[in-house]
Scaffold this active site. Structure first.
Site, PDB file in Angstrom:
ATOM      1  N   GLU A 103       0.832  -1.201   0.000  1.00 18.51           N
ATOM      2  CA  GLU A 103       0.000   0.000   0.000  1.00 18.51           C
ATOM      3  C   GLU A 103       0.871   1.257   0.000  1.00 18.51           C
ATOM      4  O   GLU A 103       1.966   1.264   0.545  1.00 18.51           O
ATOM      5  CB  GLU A 103      -0.896   0.012   1.239  1.00 18.51           C
ATOM      6  N   CYS A 116       3.347   8.637   0.286  1.00 16.39           N
ATOM      7  CA  CYS A 116       4.081   7.842   1.268  1.00 16.39           C
ATOM      8  C   CYS A 116       4.269   6.443   0.680  1.00 16.39           C
ATOM      9  O   CYS A 116       3.289   5.734   0.458  1.00 16.39           O
ATOM     10  CB  CYS A 116       3.257   7.810   2.558  1.00 16.39           C
ATOM     11  N   CYS A 123       7.249  -5.961   7.731  1.00 20.52           N
ATOM     12  CA  CYS A 123       8.440  -5.366   8.345  1.00 20.52           C
ATOM     13  C   CYS A 123       8.967  -6.331   9.395  1.00 20.52           C
ATOM     14  O   CYS A 123       8.196  -6.975  10.092  1.00 20.52           O
ATOM     15  CB  CYS A 123       8.105  -4.025   9.008  1.00 20.52           C
ATOM     16  N   CYS A 127       8.098  -3.496  15.963  1.00 20.30           N
ATOM     17  CA  CYS A 127       7.742  -2.474  16.959  1.00 20.30           C
ATOM     18  C   CYS A 127       6.360  -2.805  17.530  1.00 20.30           C
ATOM     19  O   CYS A 127       5.448  -3.174  16.799  1.00 20.30           O
ATOM     20  CB  CYS A 127       7.756  -1.083  16.337  1.00 20.30           C
ATOM     21  N   CYS A 130       3.024  -1.048  16.181  1.00 16.22           N
ATOM     22  CA  CYS A 130       2.832  -0.858  14.735  1.00 16.22           C
ATOM     23  C   CYS A 130       2.158  -2.061  14.095  1.00 16.22           C
ATOM     24  O   CYS A 130       2.584  -3.202  14.282  1.00 16.22           O
ATOM     25  CB  CYS A 130       4.205  -0.610  14.098  1.00 16.22           C
ATOM     26  N   GLY A 172       7.320  -1.180   5.991  1.00 15.06           N
ATOM     27  CA  GLY A 172       8.706  -1.629   5.961  1.00 15.06           C
ATOM     28  C   GLY A 172       9.694  -0.649   6.528  1.00 15.06           C
ATOM     29  O   GLY A 172       9.388   0.510   6.794  1.00 15.06           O
ATOM     30  N   GLU A 173      10.905  -1.149   6.746  1.00 12.39           N
ATOM     31  CA  GLU A 173      12.001  -0.319   7.249  1.00 12.39           C
ATOM     32  C   GLU A 173      12.977  -0.094   6.083  1.00 12.39           C
ATOM     33  O   GLU A 173      13.699  -1.011   5.679  1.00 12.39           O
ATOM     34  CB  GLU A 173      12.673  -1.036   8.433  1.00 12.39           C
ATOM     35  N   SER A 204      12.197   7.773   6.461  1.00  9.43           N
ATOM     36  CA  SER A 204      11.958   7.570   7.893  1.00  9.43           C
ATOM     37  C   SER A 204      12.493   6.208   8.327  1.00  9.43           C
ATOM     38  O   SER A 204      12.230   5.188   7.686  1.00  9.43           O
ATOM     39  CB  SER A 204      10.451   7.652   8.174  1.00  9.43           C
ATOM     40  N   SER A 226      12.192   7.664  13.850  1.00  9.25           N
ATOM     41  CA  SER A 226      11.082   7.309  14.735  1.00  9.25           C
ATOM     42  C   SER A 226      11.640   7.072  16.129  1.00  9.25           C
ATOM     43  O   SER A 226      12.236   6.034  16.392  1.00  9.25           O
ATOM     44  CB  SER A 226      10.383   6.048  14.225  1.00  9.25           C
ATOM     45  N   ASN A 228      10.060   7.882  19.538  1.00 16.56           N
ATOM     46  CA  ASN A 228       8.984   7.217  20.292  1.00 16.56           C
ATOM     47  C   ASN A 228       9.240   6.981  21.777  1.00 16.56           C
ATOM     48  O   ASN A 228       8.386   6.422  22.461  1.00 16.56           O
ATOM     49  CB  ASN A 228       8.596   5.885  19.640  1.00 16.56           C
ATOM     50  N   ASN A 302      -2.339   5.656  16.588  1.00  9.05           N
ATOM     51  CA  ASN A 302      -3.473   5.264  15.748  1.00  9.05           C
ATOM     52  C   ASN A 302      -3.868   3.833  16.072  1.00  9.05           C
ATOM     53  O   ASN A 302      -3.026   2.934  16.032  1.00  9.05           O
ATOM     54  CB  ASN A 302      -3.079   5.339  14.262  1.00  9.05           C
ATOM     55  N   CYS A 345      -0.393   6.476   9.862  1.00  8.65           N
ATOM     56  CA  CYS A 345       0.886   5.887  10.251  1.00  8.65           C
ATOM     57  C   CYS A 345       0.677   4.609  11.032  1.00  8.65           C
ATOM     58  O   CYS A 345      -0.094   4.579  11.980  1.00  8.65           O
ATOM     59  CB  CYS A 345       1.652   6.831  11.180  1.00  8.65           C
TER      60      CYS A 345
HETATM   61  N1  SAH Z   1       9.940   1.814   9.398  1.00  4.60           N
HETATM   62  C1  SAH Z   1      10.040   3.207   9.291  1.00  4.60           C
HETATM   63  C2  SAH Z   1       8.997   3.826   8.404  1.00  4.60           C
HETATM   64  C3  SAH Z   1       7.613   3.267   8.488  1.00  4.60           C
HETATM   65  S1  SAH Z   1       6.757   3.471   9.999  1.00  4.60           S
HETATM   66  C4  SAH Z   1      10.010   3.842  10.677  1.00  4.60           C
HETATM   67  O1  SAH Z   1       9.734   3.147  11.650  1.00  4.60           O
HETATM   68  O2  SAH Z   1      10.280   5.050  10.760  1.00  4.60           O
HETATM   69  C5  SAH Z   1       6.193   5.167   9.829  1.00  4.60           C
HETATM   70  C6  SAH Z   1       5.848   5.857  11.126  1.00  4.60           C
HETATM   71  O3  SAH Z   1       4.643   5.331  11.674  1.00  4.60           O
HETATM   72  C7  SAH Z   1       6.895   5.722  12.214  1.00  4.60           C
HETATM   73  O4  SAH Z   1       7.265   6.985  12.684  1.00  4.60           O
HETATM   74  C8  SAH Z   1       6.182   4.967  13.315  1.00  4.60           C
HETATM   75  O5  SAH Z   1       6.665   5.339  14.577  1.00  4.60           O
HETATM   76  C9  SAH Z   1       4.738   5.364  13.080  1.00  4.60           C
HETATM   77  N2  SAH Z   1       3.762   4.430  13.619  1.00  4.60           N
HETATM   78  C10 SAH Z   1       3.810   3.095  13.615  1.00  4.60           C
HETATM   79  N3  SAH Z   1       2.707   2.567  14.214  1.00  4.60           N
HETATM   80  C11 SAH Z   1       1.941   3.612  14.589  1.00  4.60           C
HETATM   81  C12 SAH Z   1       0.664   3.734  15.218  1.00  4.60           C
HETATM   82  N4  SAH Z   1      -0.035   2.657  15.571  1.00  4.60           N
HETATM   83  N5  SAH Z   1       0.172   4.962  15.451  1.00  4.60           N
HETATM   84  C13 SAH Z   1       0.871   6.073  15.068  1.00  4.60           C
HETATM   85  N6  SAH Z   1       2.052   6.012  14.453  1.00  4.60           N
HETATM   86  C14 SAH Z   1       2.602   4.804  14.215  1.00  4.60           C
HETATM   87 FE1  SF4 Z   2       8.650  -1.493  10.973  1.00  6.90          FE
HETATM   88 FE2  SF4 Z   2       8.551   1.186  11.181  1.00  6.90          FE
HETATM   89 FE3  SF4 Z   2       6.470  -0.343  11.933  1.00  6.90          FE
HETATM   90 FE4  SF4 Z   2       8.706  -0.373  13.388  1.00  6.90          FE
HETATM   91  S1  SF4 Z   2       7.350   1.395  13.052  1.00  6.90           S
HETATM   92  S2  SF4 Z   2       7.519  -2.187  12.763  1.00  6.90           S
HETATM   93  S3  SF4 Z   2      10.238  -0.191  11.818  1.00  6.90           S
HETATM   94  S4  SF4 Z   2       7.272  -0.150   9.879  1.00  6.90           S
END
Ligand code: SAH
Ligand code: SF4
Length: 360
Positions: A103, A116, A123, A127, A130, A172-173, A204, A226, A228, A302, A345
């Site tokens: 997506e 985006c 991934c 995390c 996520c 993905g990362e 990111s 990221s 957090n 989210n 996100c």
């Molecule tokens: N893997 C990379 C890019 C994809 S994640 C990274 O981690 O930066 C993109 C963003 O979404 C990151 O900043 C992550 O912290 C945020 N994110 C992931 N899960 C989320 C959620 N449930 N609510 C809000 N932001 C979230």
């Molecule tokens: Fe992967 Fe980014 Fe989600 Fe962490 S926040 S699981 S690195 S997509």
């Protein structure tokens, strides 16, 4: 002109020109005994005219086209559907040639769109907060699959030509798929490619320290990290990568990331009630980032099906932001866009949920 499907045949052994940078196409074409400048023509056809087959490249001699199509192919992603959220955000679902799905999310601006893009199917980073991290990791995306998220939308939707900013923060990362992501950046920024400037690209990462250092040498895109959490204990709990590259190493890599004057790093901070969103956390965060030229994006958590966390109350989110502002940081609350179609996100899964209007 046909824009979808893989018309150049499905022989996997043929190299895909969309997986090559300009330099690589030049090398390929020189090996065929042809002039290098033709590489630019081919690139322009693929990225600036949306050609999906060699037959479309009408200013190139028939002989050369036939020669090319015998030895190389041009792939295309299939747009399965595009959903539109109540707030105008759009989510595109793409089918890859091996049947996997990814997506991308289109975020509306005043006169342009920000896209985006994803870099992996799933991934591996796991995390805790996520949704993408909770789905099975399937594989890295190829350079062509990263750039085609832009190319396909550019030539197959009415608003695609207005995509001006690219954020590499979908599924993905990106730094785990370093080589393919870097190649994609080279194609996106090439004058004869998608011709989008480095300044308009933000990558990111969850914080893969050696790859941040490499990226600083190899490209000059904007970096978002990221974060957090303001301390290792909380970050270890939320993001397993922190055990390998703790905050001290991450902040050091950020301090050393080369940036032209006037550009700033971005730190993303997902606010989770009872975990990382107290005023004490905000003060620690301000201390942690001291000396870094940066801005902070605060993202209220989210929710997604079966998520274990919640976003803090709006007043607590604002109080958190205010502490940062008091410490002279630029801090912005990023309201979850596209939440009703799971486009915000951390909500991307490549499954294409059913809600939301289905329209291109
Ligand atoms: N893997 C990379 C890019 C994809 S994640 C990274 O981690 O930066 C993109 C963003 O979404 C990151 O900043 C992550 O912290 C945020 N994110 C992931 N899960 C989320 C959620 N449930 N609510 C809000 N932001 C979230
Ligand atoms: Fe992967 Fe980014 Fe989600 Fe962490 S926040 S699981 S690195 S997509």
């Amino acid at each position: 002109m046909q824009l979808r499907g893989d018309r150049e045949g499905s022989r996997v052994d043929k190299p895909n020109l969309k997986d090559m940078t300009l330099k690589e196409i030049e090398g390929f074409i020189s090996d065929l005994g042809k002039e290098k400048y033709r590489a630019k023509q081919v690139m322009k056809w693929m990225y600036q005219s949306g050609a999906a087959s060699f037959d479309d490249m009408t200013n190139i001699s028939k002989d050369f086209r036939t020669g090319l199509s015998a030895l190389a192919k041009i792939s295309s992603l299939e747009i399965v559907k595009i959903q539109t959220s109540r707030d105008g955000t759009k989510k595109a679902l793409f089918k890859l040639n091996d049947g996997n799905f990814i997506e991308s999310v289109l975020i509306p601006g005043k006169n342009h769109w920000t896209l985006c893009v994803s870099t992996q199917v799933g991934c591996r980073m796991g995390c805790r907060f996520c949704f993408t991290g909770k789905c099975d990791f399937k594989r890295d995306l190829l350079p062509s699959e990263i750039t085609d998220q832009i190319t396909m939308l550019r030539f197959n939707t009415p608003y695609g030509k207005d995509i001006k900013n690219i954020v590499i923060m979908g599924m993905g990362e990106p730094l785990e798929n370093y080589d393919n992501t870097l190649k994609a950046i080279r194609i996106i920024t090439a004058d004869c490619g998608l011709a989008i400037s480095n300044r308009r690209i933000t990558l990111s990462t969850c914080g893969i320290v050696p790859a941040i250092r490499r990226l600083g040498e190899d490209a000059s895109v904007n970096l978002a990290v990221s974060l957090n959490a303001p301390d290792n204990e909380t970050r270890n709990f939320l993001m397993p990568i922190n055990k390998k590259y703790p905050l001290e190493a991450l902040i050091d890599a950020c301090l050393k990331y080369p940036m032209p004057r006037r550009r700033r790093l971005t730190f993303e901070y997902v606010l989770i009630e009872g975990v990382n969103a107290s005023l004490k956390d905000a003060v620690s965060l301000a201390g942690l980032l001291r000396g870094l030229r940066c801005k902070l994006n605060l993202i209220p958590f989210n929710e997604y099906p079966e998520s274990e966390f919640r976003a803090p109350a709006q007043t607590d989110i604002e109080a958190f932001r205010d502490v940062l502002i008091k410490h002279n940081y630029t801090a912005v609350i990023r309201a979850g866009r596209g939440g009703d179609i799971l486009a915000a996100c951390g909500q991307l899964s490549g499954r294409g949920n059913r809600t939301g209007e289905d329209n291109v």
